[in-house]
Design an enzyme around this catalytic site. Structure first.
Site, mmCIF file in Angstrom:
data_model
loop_
_atom_site.group_PDB
_atom_site.id
_atom_site.type_symbol
_atom_site.label_atom_id
_atom_site.label_comp_id
_atom_site.label_asym_id
_atom_site.label_seq_id
_atom_site.Cartn_x
_atom_site.Cartn_y
_atom_site.Cartn_z
ATOM 1 N N ASN A 30 60.319 -1.049 26.902
ATOM 2 C CA ASN A 30 59.823 -0.145 25.793
ATOM 3 C C ASN A 30 58.665 0.099 27.256
ATOM 4 O O ASN A 30 57.671 -0.029 27.397
ATOM 5 C CB ASN A 30 58.534 -0.300 25.108
ATOM 6 C CG ASN A 30 58.279 0.664 24.843
ATOM 7 O OD1 ASN A 30 58.050 1.763 24.995
ATOM 8 N ND2 ASN A 30 57.415 0.704 23.499
ATOM 9 N N ARG B 239 57.543 14.370 18.867
ATOM 10 C CA ARG B 239 56.239 14.865 19.921
ATOM 11 C C ARG B 239 56.237 15.354 20.411
ATOM 12 O O ARG B 239 57.138 16.285 20.960
ATOM 13 C CB ARG B 239 56.124 12.846 19.910
ATOM 14 C CG ARG B 239 56.179 12.229 19.172
ATOM 15 C CD ARG B 239 56.251 10.681 19.444
ATOM 16 N NE ARG B 239 54.349 11.299 19.648
ATOM 17 C CZ ARG B 239 53.346 9.601 20.289
ATOM 18 N NH1 ARG B 239 54.098 9.115 20.886
ATOM 19 N NH2 ARG B 239 52.545 9.744 20.691
ATOM 20 N N PRO C 5 52.236 0.561 29.150
ATOM 21 C CA PRO C 5 51.148 0.222 29.201
ATOM 22 C C PRO C 5 50.403 0.682 28.237
ATOM 23 O O PRO C 5 51.377 1.706 27.692
ATOM 24 C CB PRO C 5 50.834 1.781 30.434
ATOM 25 C CG PRO C 5 52.078 2.118 30.704
ATOM 26 C CD PRO C 5 53.049 1.016 30.391
ATOM 27 N N ASN C 6 49.279 0.008 27.981
ATOM 28 C CA ASN C 6 48.944 0.782 26.714
ATOM 29 C C ASN C 6 48.894 0.048 25.526
ATOM 30 O O ASN C 6 48.523 -0.121 23.941
ATOM 31 C CB ASN C 6 48.651 2.246 25.964
ATOM 32 C CG ASN C 6 47.458 2.703 27.591
ATOM 33 O OD1 ASN C 6 47.074 2.561 27.536
ATOM 34 N ND2 ASN C 6 48.402 3.985 27.784
ATOM 35 N N ARG D 267 45.679 1.080 17.874
ATOM 36 C CA ARG D 267 46.056 1.915 18.772
ATOM 37 C C ARG D 267 46.774 3.199 17.846
ATOM 38 O O ARG D 267 48.163 2.355 17.091
ATOM 39 C CB ARG D 267 46.962 1.708 19.673
ATOM 40 C CG ARG D 267 47.425 2.665 20.531
ATOM 41 C CD ARG D 267 48.736 2.927 22.327
ATOM 42 N NE ARG D 267 48.886 3.761 22.638
ATOM 43 C CZ ARG D 267 49.707 3.545 23.063
ATOM 44 N NH1 ARG D 267 50.745 2.850 23.224
ATOM 45 N NH2 ARG D 267 49.939 5.385 23.956
ATOM 46 N N TYR E 59 52.302 4.527 16.638
ATOM 47 C CA TYR E 59 52.375 3.105 16.751
ATOM 48 C C TYR E 59 52.657 1.768 15.210
ATOM 49 O O TYR E 59 52.799 0.614 15.820
ATOM 50 C CB TYR E 59 52.172 2.404 17.335
ATOM 51 C CG TYR E 59 52.216 3.127 18.826
ATOM 52 C CD1 TYR E 59 53.156 3.586 18.933
ATOM 53 C CD2 TYR E 59 50.696 4.471 19.695
ATOM 54 C CE1 TYR E 59 53.058 4.683 19.914
ATOM 55 C CE2 TYR E 59 50.818 5.251 20.394
ATOM 56 C CZ TYR E 59 52.283 5.621 20.633
ATOM 57 O OH TYR E 59 52.685 6.862 21.574
ATOM 58 N N GLU F 288 66.321 0.758 26.255
ATOM 59 C CA GLU F 288 65.414 1.722 25.991
ATOM 60 C C GLU F 288 64.797 2.152 24.720
ATOM 61 O O GLU F 288 66.326 1.971 24.149
ATOM 62 C CB GLU F 288 65.082 2.962 26.710
ATOM 63 C CG GLU F 288 63.907 3.784 26.916
ATOM 64 C CD GLU F 288 64.112 5.325 27.219
ATOM 65 O OE1 GLU F 288 64.799 5.885 28.436
ATOM 66 O OE2 GLU F 288 63.600 5.849 26.594
ATOM 67 N N HIS G 44 61.484 2.339 21.840
ATOM 68 C CA HIS G 44 60.535 3.231 21.765
ATOM 69 C C HIS G 44 60.181 2.699 20.286
ATOM 70 O O HIS G 44 60.831 3.280 19.327
ATOM 71 C CB HIS G 44 60.106 4.132 21.720
ATOM 72 C CG HIS G 44 60.598 5.254 23.409
ATOM 73 N ND1 HIS G 44 59.952 4.815 24.404
ATOM 74 C CD2 HIS G 44 61.692 5.494 23.741
ATOM 75 C CE1 HIS G 44 60.097 5.240 25.201
ATOM 76 N NE2 HIS G 44 61.288 5.741 25.303
ATOM 77 N N ALA H 58 54.579 5.017 28.397
ATOM 78 C CA ALA H 58 54.611 6.567 29.760
ATOM 79 C C ALA H 58 55.237 6.292 30.631
ATOM 80 O O ALA H 58 55.587 7.558 30.930
ATOM 81 C CB ALA H 58 52.778 6.667 29.453
HETATM 82 C C1 DQA Z 1 55.969 5.330 23.288
HETATM 83 C C2 DQA Z 1 56.293 6.341 23.287
HETATM 84 C C3 DQA Z 1 55.751 7.119 24.316
HETATM 85 O O1 DQA Z 1 55.766 8.024 24.860
HETATM 86 C C4 DQA Z 1 54.024 6.546 24.769
HETATM 87 O O2 DQA Z 1 53.757 6.068 26.399
HETATM 88 C C5 DQA Z 1 53.935 4.986 23.961
HETATM 89 C C6 DQA Z 1 55.051 3.840 22.943
HETATM 90 C C7 DQA Z 1 56.540 4.112 22.715
HETATM 91 O O3 DQA Z 1 57.385 3.408 22.045
HETATM 92 O O4 DQA Z 1 56.777 4.870 21.306
HETATM 93 O O5 DQA Z 1 52.883 4.751 24.716
HETATM 94 O O6 DQA Z 1 56.813 4.354 24.593
#
Ligand code: DQA
Length: 150
Positions: free
Chosen positions: A74, A107, A12-13, A20, A25, A98, A100, A77
């Protein structure tokens, strides 16, 4: 050396990358990350398929349906919350890394928890778009070593 198929799954997102929260990011959009990864995969002998979903159920479906040898994920959230994603990964036994973009350990404390990490081959966090590159390289190496020993 057989051609490996790798599924790159974004949660998501991540469709908003580039617009964003650039402090976490960066400014590279998802299409650029995808294009650069495809270019990197070629010399590694891997073919990538890509998906991005904002919904948890769609991500579960994608994990259940993939026939790839492994995945770079990835889960955004959902990493921190989703037992459904965890169960999908455990149930399919899909080897995955995994990743990020941000260093989740710098964070909020709720980002320090991953529901997926202990099932992963490895975790890469904090290198921006390079997290995907490092994750892909690590996964390909892992799968090649498994091929050699299997
Ligand atoms: C993320 C880190 C997550 O905590 C966050 O919710 C994201 C992006 C990252 O790529 O740094 O949406 O996965």
């Amino acid at each position: 050396m057989r051609e490996l198929s790798i599924f790159v799954l974004n949660g998501p997102n991540l469709n908003l990358l580039g617009q964003r929260e650039a402090q976490w990011y960066g400014t590279t959009d998802l299409a650029t990350i995808v294009r650069d990864l495809d270019a990197l995969a070629k010399p590694l002998g891997a073919t990538l398929t890509h998906a991005q979903h904002n919904g948890e159920g769609a991500m579960v479906e994608a994990i259940q349906q993939t026939t790839a040898d492994g995945a770079v994920i990835n889960a955004a959230a959902y990493t921190h919350t989703s037992i459904a994603l965890r169960d999908a990964l455990a149930g399919t036994q899909l080897p995955f890394v995994e990743v990020h973009l941000s260093n989740v350990y710098r964070r909020e404390s709720f980002r320090h928890v991953s529901r997926l990490a202990d099932l992963a081959v490895g975790v890469v966090t904090g290198f921006g778009p390079d997290s995907y590159r490092l994750g892909l390289e690590g996964l390909v190496r892992h799968l090649r070593l498994a091929d050699e020993s299997g």
